[in-house]
Design an enzyme around this catalytic site. Sequence first.
Site, PDB file in Angstrom:
ATOM      1  N   HIS A  67       0.837  -1.208   0.000  1.00  0.00           N
ATOM      2  CA  HIS A  67       0.000   0.000   0.000  1.00  0.00           C
ATOM      3  C   HIS A  67       0.872   1.259   0.000  1.00  0.00           C
ATOM      4  CE1 HIS A  67      -2.202   3.129   2.392  1.00  0.00           C
ATOM      5  NE2 HIS A  67      -3.130   2.868   1.493  1.00  0.00           N
ATOM      6  N   GLU A  70       2.255   1.816  -3.422  1.00  0.00           N
ATOM      7  CA  GLU A  70       1.215   2.359  -4.314  1.00  0.00           C
ATOM      8  C   GLU A  70       1.129   3.884  -4.167  1.00  0.00           C
ATOM      9  OE1 GLU A  70      -3.014   3.700  -3.896  1.00  0.00           O
ATOM     10  OE2 GLU A  70      -2.906   1.660  -3.083  1.00  0.00           O
ATOM     11  N   HIS A  71       1.147   4.367  -2.917  1.00  0.00           N
ATOM     12  CA  HIS A  71       1.096   5.811  -2.661  1.00  0.00           C
ATOM     13  C   HIS A  71       2.293   6.533  -3.273  1.00  0.00           C
ATOM     14  CE1 HIS A  71      -1.970   6.995   0.542  1.00  0.00           C
ATOM     15  NE2 HIS A  71      -2.317   5.789   0.148  1.00  0.00           N
ATOM     16  N   GLU A 143      -4.059   8.211   7.529  1.00  0.00           N
ATOM     17  CA  GLU A 143      -5.035   7.300   6.892  1.00  0.00           C
ATOM     18  C   GLU A 143      -5.320   6.110   7.814  1.00  0.00           C
ATOM     19  OE1 GLU A 143      -5.243   4.497   2.945  1.00  0.00           O
ATOM     20  OE2 GLU A 143      -4.076   6.343   2.759  1.00  0.00           O
TER      21      GLU A 143
END
Length: 424
Positions: A67, A70-71, A143
């Site tokens: 993740h 991906e960011h 997040e």
Amino acid sequence: MQIIENLKVKEKAYIEKLENGLTVIIIPKKDTLKKYAIFGTNFGSIDNKFIMPGKKEETNIPDGVAHFLEHKMFEQENGTNSLDVLSSLGVDANAYTTNDHTAYLFEATDNFYEALDELMNYVQNPYFTDENVQKEKGIIGQEINMYDDEPSWQVYMNAMKLMYKNNPINIDIAGTIESISQITKETLYDSYNTFYDLSNMLMVICGDFEPEEILQEIKNRLTKQGNKEEIKRIYPEEPEEIVEKEKIVTMEVNNPIYAIGFKDKLAEDEELVKKHIAIEIILYMLLGKSSKSYKKLYEQGDIMSQPDLDYEFSKQYAHVLVTGMAKEPKNVVNELVNAINNYKQTGLNKEHFERIKKKIYGDYVTEYNDVSNIARMFLADYFKGINSFSYLDAYSNVDVEYANKILNEVFNEDKMVVSIIRGK
């Protein structure tokens, strides 16, 4: 180029495995204005232990790397952000990480090839520095905190923890504040070089294209070579039993929410699709809007809408999941258990079964009306080892006898978990 065709929906998929290792799937849709491209890698949150190609020792990476990566992929060395560049072209761009894959995508009516330039450029050219990695930790930390306060996510994660003892599906896709604090630019480059190898990736294109022409456009934009060596992924042994039966927590919710799960065994490859279809039909028979149980719960005022009914699976996990909001979740649990036991005694009602089966087939066919649905479906299924057309083909092989067998194998109370969140 291999061509697979489904006459039921009058669709063709053109599949090409390029010399550099990348697989490309093209699904032409004549006379559609929208065009969709998705570039994915078979790297998700559960892939945190592996042996890199050419190495012998095991690599352990912190939870949340897929993740995090991906960011970070959008940030470019020239100071631009690829998401901003794509937005300025007037295309709808995004990315996401799941348990088993990561994907970068855009949908366009105009400027398709300019957007394809940007997509293929940033996915093939990562840029990580100590500074930009450190900065991202703060953003992803926020997040994670946000999801910690999100009841619908917490009720889901609690269900995963009740079902799975060792499988990393019981860990948040984004990781934890502690785990992401251990991520360095070296962690990201190692993970990128391992999992973003072209032989571990897939590109799916859907829209009004000539297959040979768009394939050449993709080849022209490829700058990397795949090493085509197998990544040895290491997953922990997972017992068949569940961990715990129930977890109830309190959070700020107006109405209680629940997740009911049934832990399942992994299916053989050839049975995966057939089993998935049968479970979908069974779930709608148990708690779909046309079921007796739904009507009863609705009339009692226990539920306001049909629960979400899912079968989630990959090559490493499989479970049934029923989630929703209820005045008293225990009433939903009891009604579901009673409905399962009744069907086990009497067998599934054939007429109701055929009706639901037709509805689900209609849903499958409808998926092919939208370029984004088609592309995302082919990508997700490919990483599970499935050809998406096989759902339409296997559908006719699912009969009530087979569904009764699946009902008895999968929907058992000793494999059932209940996660509930009540208001404070």
